[in-house]
Write a protein that holds these residues in place. Structure first.
Motif, short mmCIF file in Angstrom:
data_model
loop_
_atom_site.label_atom_id
_atom_site.label_comp_id
_atom_site.label_asym_id
_atom_site.label_seq_id
_atom_site.Cartn_x
_atom_site.Cartn_y
_atom_site.Cartn_z
N ALA A 470 0.86 -1.18 0.00
CA ALA A 470 0.00 0.00 0.00
C ALA A 470 0.89 1.23 0.00
N GLY A 471 0.37 2.34 -0.49
CA GLY A 471 1.11 3.59 -0.47
C GLY A 471 0.77 4.40 0.77
N GLU A 472 1.51 5.49 0.97
CA GLU A 472 1.24 6.42 2.07
C GLU A 472 1.43 7.83 1.54
N THR A 473 0.40 8.66 1.69
CA THR A 473 0.47 10.00 1.14
C THR A 473 -0.53 10.90 1.86
N ALA A 474 -0.30 12.20 1.83
CA ALA A 474 -1.18 13.17 2.47
C ALA A 474 -1.82 14.07 1.42
N ASN A 475 -3.09 14.45 1.65
CA ASN A 475 -3.75 15.43 0.79
C ASN A 475 -3.69 15.02 -0.68
N LEU A 526 3.31 -16.22 7.59
CA LEU A 526 2.89 -14.95 8.17
C LEU A 526 2.67 -13.94 7.06
N ALA A 527 2.05 -12.83 7.40
CA ALA A 527 1.75 -11.79 6.43
C ALA A 527 2.53 -10.53 6.74
N GLY A 528 2.56 -9.64 5.78
CA GLY A 528 3.21 -8.35 5.96
C GLY A 528 2.67 -7.37 4.94
N GLN A 529 3.09 -6.13 5.05
CA GLN A 529 2.67 -5.11 4.09
C GLN A 529 3.84 -4.19 3.77
N HIS A 530 4.09 -4.03 2.49
CA HIS A 530 5.16 -3.17 1.98
C HIS A 530 4.60 -1.78 1.72
N ASN A 531 5.11 -0.79 2.43
CA ASN A 531 4.75 0.60 2.19
C ASN A 531 5.57 1.08 1.00
N THR A 532 4.95 1.22 -0.15
CA THR A 532 5.70 1.52 -1.37
C THR A 532 6.20 2.96 -1.43
N THR A 533 5.70 3.83 -0.53
CA THR A 533 6.19 5.20 -0.50
C THR A 533 7.47 5.31 0.31
N THR A 534 7.53 4.60 1.44
CA THR A 534 8.73 4.65 2.30
C THR A 534 9.56 3.39 2.21
N ASP A 535 9.04 2.34 1.55
CA ASP A 535 9.68 1.03 1.40
C ASP A 535 9.94 0.33 2.73
N GLU A 536 9.17 0.70 3.75
CA GLU A 536 9.19 -0.04 5.00
C GLU A 536 8.27 -1.24 4.88
N GLU A 560 15.19 -3.85 6.68
CA GLU A 560 15.54 -2.44 6.87
C GLU A 560 16.75 -2.07 6.02
N THR A 561 17.71 -2.97 5.91
CA THR A 561 18.87 -2.73 5.04
C THR A 561 18.42 -2.61 3.58
N ALA A 562 17.53 -3.52 3.17
CA ALA A 562 17.01 -3.47 1.81
C ALA A 562 16.22 -2.19 1.58
N ARG A 563 15.50 -1.75 2.59
CA ARG A 563 14.75 -0.50 2.48
C ARG A 563 15.68 0.67 2.19
N GLU A 564 16.76 0.75 2.92
CA GLU A 564 17.71 1.85 2.74
C GLU A 564 18.28 1.85 1.32
N ALA A 565 18.64 0.66 0.82
CA ALA A 565 19.20 0.57 -0.53
C ALA A 565 18.15 0.90 -1.59
N THR A 566 16.92 0.46 -1.36
CA THR A 566 15.84 0.74 -2.30
C THR A 566 15.54 2.24 -2.36
N ALA A 567 15.46 2.86 -1.19
CA ALA A 567 15.19 4.30 -1.15
C ALA A 567 16.31 5.08 -1.83
N GLN A 568 17.53 4.64 -1.64
CA GLN A 568 18.66 5.34 -2.27
C GLN A 568 18.62 5.20 -3.78
N GLU A 569 18.16 4.06 -4.27
CA GLU A 569 18.03 3.87 -5.72
C GLU A 569 16.93 4.77 -6.28
N ARG A 570 15.87 4.95 -5.52
CA ARG A 570 14.74 5.76 -5.98
C ARG A 570 15.00 7.25 -5.86
N ILE A 571 15.71 7.66 -4.80
CA ILE A 571 15.85 9.08 -4.49
C ILE A 571 17.32 9.41 -4.26
#
Length: 784
Positions: A470-475, A526-536, A560-571
């Motif tokens: 799911a994504g995360e965004t305001a307004n 087990l289940a989980g949810q990927h926040n595609t805006t923050t990659d958490e 969390e390590t993968a999140r950091e690398a993913t965010a760096q690739e995106r931004i």
């Protein structure tokens, strides 16, 4: 057949040229030209230009930019242009395309414009889904009925023509208005008038077809809608004679050549990568039991995170449609309504709701969310009542001003605050379990078996994680467009929870073992949810025993390590994770994330194949192992469902990019949300149907999304794919008509690649002679 039935059928046929539009709170991506998919792409876009007025190809400037960035191979382009009969250099041809642009403007303030203004006002009032504080009365009469009763009170409607004395039924109104016109023109009139406001028409079409709570209470039909439109046109004495079509322009032929070359350039690189990995996979030794298996949605955003997670440890990641194969309506614990959490191509067959299992945590949740709801109601009353707003701001004084300033100036801090608040409120998965009462044991086993079959599983790790997103965004009125498309624009976490709950059932596992799936006793789902805006990635670990605690903590750290690398690739930022959080909380952020922008490919193959590829977040990935699918049943399910859905997604991004005004939603800056169903541009008009330019362009003149048709690459025997296409004429038709392309990398033929060449034949990628279909692959009548 009665006259009424004939007219109704003719209207339904005419509406086929207008794509369905879903409410914006459950944004469903769809091809806006879905009604033309039975025609070749070039013919379809030409007809759509005549009917809908939209451009069907990228602009000359977009092609020029792609050439300058080497995204179009010049040798490939030369071949395409030569085949189309053009020998001039690309730059000269692009200049010629520039001069051919039609800059004619429409006559301002016509009778049709006045009708559009009045009609959209009535539509927005009638179709409102709970946002209006003063709802239109008597909506239970239906759209035509309430218009017939109250039109006399609208000072913008002339008291003339049929509208002065509307017949009792919409069919009679249509017949009255069209009486001066010969019947052979009626179909063309229906088509032209339904296409005049394609956004509203598409929404009415979808709502009437799918039903649901709002449609059951306040009925609207295409016939009733068209009757009101024709009555208004009659009132302003508009000419209903159908407009003649226009001939295809040379610019379309050139555009098709440039587009094909651009797509071929991308496809060749993709196919070469898959072929190389196929060879490498054949020479590799089988690996041992992975540390964990994670199943993500086939969504392009998952590809980046999967790649970085696999680099952190011995993880096996898979791609599967994000509703995890459960065609359900889902009702959250604290939700007032249920939502269809499956793609439109599937019908929701089950109603699943969250049931509390922990009374103490439930009580804490109820208390904290009650406070939050009360605050939200105060804010809503302020927003909708000017006098209250002035009084509140005056009494709140500097405190309110500081809150606004914080939202504007330090959104990252605001994210921290709300994140802290959310941490205090228990999540539903902490005290609820999805009820499986509506699913029989056989159905539960079937959904688990189908998932394992489609992904080609023959082993299980100690931890198996189904990860929705799911994504995360305001307004952002388009927030649901960032959620899971396979869940009809809703978060995918609930679907992941349902499949995990199913797979943890002892009875389900026992039956699966009988069917050949050797699930070890120490495997936990087990289940989980990927926040595609923050990659958490939030793991729902309530079912994980203490014996697996160490593996769980290691997985969290690696995610969390993968999140950091993913965010760096995106931004490109010194603190990319922090920047993603700022974007998620900033109410002025027009691009919280890119969604599926950039999508161009769909790769179907083993998880090990995808693990060796860097696809730059541009490809959908579906796990599939041909060696565990001797009859091709699993591949058939993938090609007839996920492949079709990804083509819809790709077409919406394509057309929203090439003509944002007609097929997209224009700029967010001038959007006005209406009735919780969609957005206007400005203060009225048609309901916008696609994606806003901020989801597609890096700047006004700089496309981020490359508008290419989908290139699908399947790792399987070519004969198997041919047989599937022979059995499914609708899928073969999409390929024959050029709405997407298909290449097969055949591991049984030395990993050779074959491009689909139409009519069940194949062209080897090395340019050898076309491979004709075998006798077993004789085209059959579609059975679906």
């Amino acid at each position: 057949m009665s006259t009424e039935s004939t007219i109704r059928d003719s209207i339904d046929d005419a509406a086929a040229t207008v794509g369905s539009v879903w409410p914006i709170h459950s944004f469903v991506t769809a091809n806006p030209l879905s009604g033309f998919e039975d025609q070749p792409f070039a013919e379809a876009v030409a007809q759509a230009t005549d009917i809908l007025g939209g451009r069907g190809y990228p602009s000359p400037e977009t092609f020029r930019e792609a050439l300058s960035r080497d995204q179009i191979d010049r040798a490939v382009l030369a071949d395409e242009l030569s085949e189309a009969g053009y020998e001039a250099d690309p730059e000269t041809l692009l200049d010629r395309m520039d001069t051919a642009v039609d800059d004619a403007t429409e006559e301002p303030d016509t009778g049709e414009d006045r009708v559009d203004h009045v009609l959209t006002k009535w539509l927005s009032a009638f179709l409102d889904e709970g946002r209006a504080h003063w709802p239109l009365p008597d909506r239970d009469l239906g759209f035509y009925g309430v218009f017939r009763q109250m039109a006399a009170y609208d000072g913008q409607i002339p008291d003339s023509g049929v509208v002065a004395d509307l017949p009792a039924t919409p069919t009679e109104a249509i017949e009255t208005v069209l009486e001066p016109h010969p019947e052979h023109q009626w179909d063309a009139i229906f088509e032209e008038q339904l296409a005049a406001l394609p956004g509203w028409t598409g929404f009415v079409k979808q709502r009437a077809a799918d039903g649901g709570e709002w449609q059951e209470r306040y009925r609207i039909t295409l016939t009733g809608y068209l009757a009101v439109r024709l009555a208004l046109l009659d009132a302003v004495d508009a000419d209903l004679t159908p407009s003649p079509g226009t001939d295809e322009h040379e610019v379309d032929e050139l555009s098709e050549a440039f587009l094909c070359a651009w797509e071929a350039t991308y496809r060749e690189e993709l196919v070469e990568s898959v072929s190389a990995e196929s060879e490498a996979l054949a020479d590799s030794e089988p690996s041992g039991r992975p540390d964990a298996q994670l199943v993500f949605c086939i969504d392009t955003r998952s590809e980046v995170l999967r790649r970085h997670l696999e680099a952190t440890g011995d993880y096996e990641t898979h791609g599967y449609a994000g509703f995890f194969g459960i065609p359900m309506e889902y009702e959250g614990y604290d939700s007032e309504v249920s939502v269809e959490a499956c793609p439109p191509i599937a019908d929701a067959q089950h109603h699943v709701r969250d049931e509390p299992t922990d009374a103490e945590t439930k009580e804490e949740y109820d208390h904290l969310t009650g406070i939050r709801k009360g605050a939200a109601e105060i804010v809503e009353s302020i927003e909708t009542n000017a006098a209250t707003a002035y009084g509140f701001v005056e009494s709140a004084g500097s405190g309110y001003g500081l809150a606004l300033a914080a939202r504007t100036l330090v959104p990252g801090r605001v994210h921290d605050f709300f994140d802290g608040v959310d941490e205090r409120v228990p999540h539903e998965h902490e005290f609820c379990r999805p009820s499986l009462d509506g699913l029989s044991l056989e159905e539960q086993v079937g959904y688990a078996e189908t998932a394992f079959d489609l992904m080609g599983w023959d082993r299980f790790a100690r931890l198996v994680v189904f990860t929705g997103h799911a994504g995360e965004t305001a307004n952002n009125p388009f927030d649901s467009s960032l959620d899971c498309g396979a869940c009809a624009g809703n978060p995918g976490g609930p679907s992941a929870r349902v499949l995990a709950e199913i797979c943890n059932q002892d009875a389900v596992q026992a039956e699966l073992r009988e069917r050949g799936f050797e699930i070890p006793d120490d495997t936990v789902f087990l289940a989980g949810q990927h926040n595609t805006t923050t990659d958490e990635v939030d793991l729902y670990d309530g079912a994980v025993p203490e014996s697996h605690a160490e593996e769980l903590e290691t997985l969290r750290a690696d995610l969390e390590t993968a999140r950091e690398a993913t965010a760096q690739e995106r931004i490109d930022s010194t603190d990319a994770v922090r920047e993603t959080e700022r974007k998620a909380a900033d109410w002025a952020e027009t691009r919280p994330e890119w969604g599926l922008a950039g999508n161009a490919g769909f790769v179907v193959g083993p998880s090990e194949l995808a693990a060796g590829l860097d696809l730059d977040g541009r490809a959908f990935l579906h796990s599939y192992d041909w060696s565990t699918d001797p009859d091709g049943d699993a591949l058939e399910a993938i090609m007839t469902a996920p492949m079709v859905v990804t083509q819809w997604i790709n077409c919406q991004y394509y057309f929203s990019t090439v003509d944002t005004a007609v097929y997209g939603s224009g700029s967010k800056i001038t959007h006005n949300p209406v009735g919780n169903v969609g957005v206007y541009q400005g203060n009225g008009g048609d309901l916008m149907t696609g994606l806003p330019l901020q989801s597609l362009l890096a700047a006004d003149d700089e496309p981020y999304h490359q508008p290419l048709r989908l290139s699908t690459v399947v790792h399987a025997p070519v004969d198997t794919v041919t047989d599937i296409l022979a059995d499914h004429e609708n899928v073969a038709q999409l390929l024959d008509n050029g709405w997407l392309s298909l290449t097969v990398v055949d591991p049984t033929r030395d990993h050779a690649a074959f491009h689909y060449a139409g009519e069940l034949s194949w062209q080897p990628a090395d340019g050898a002679a076309t491979v004709e279909p075998t006798a077993e692959a004789t085209p059959a009548v579609a059975d679906d």
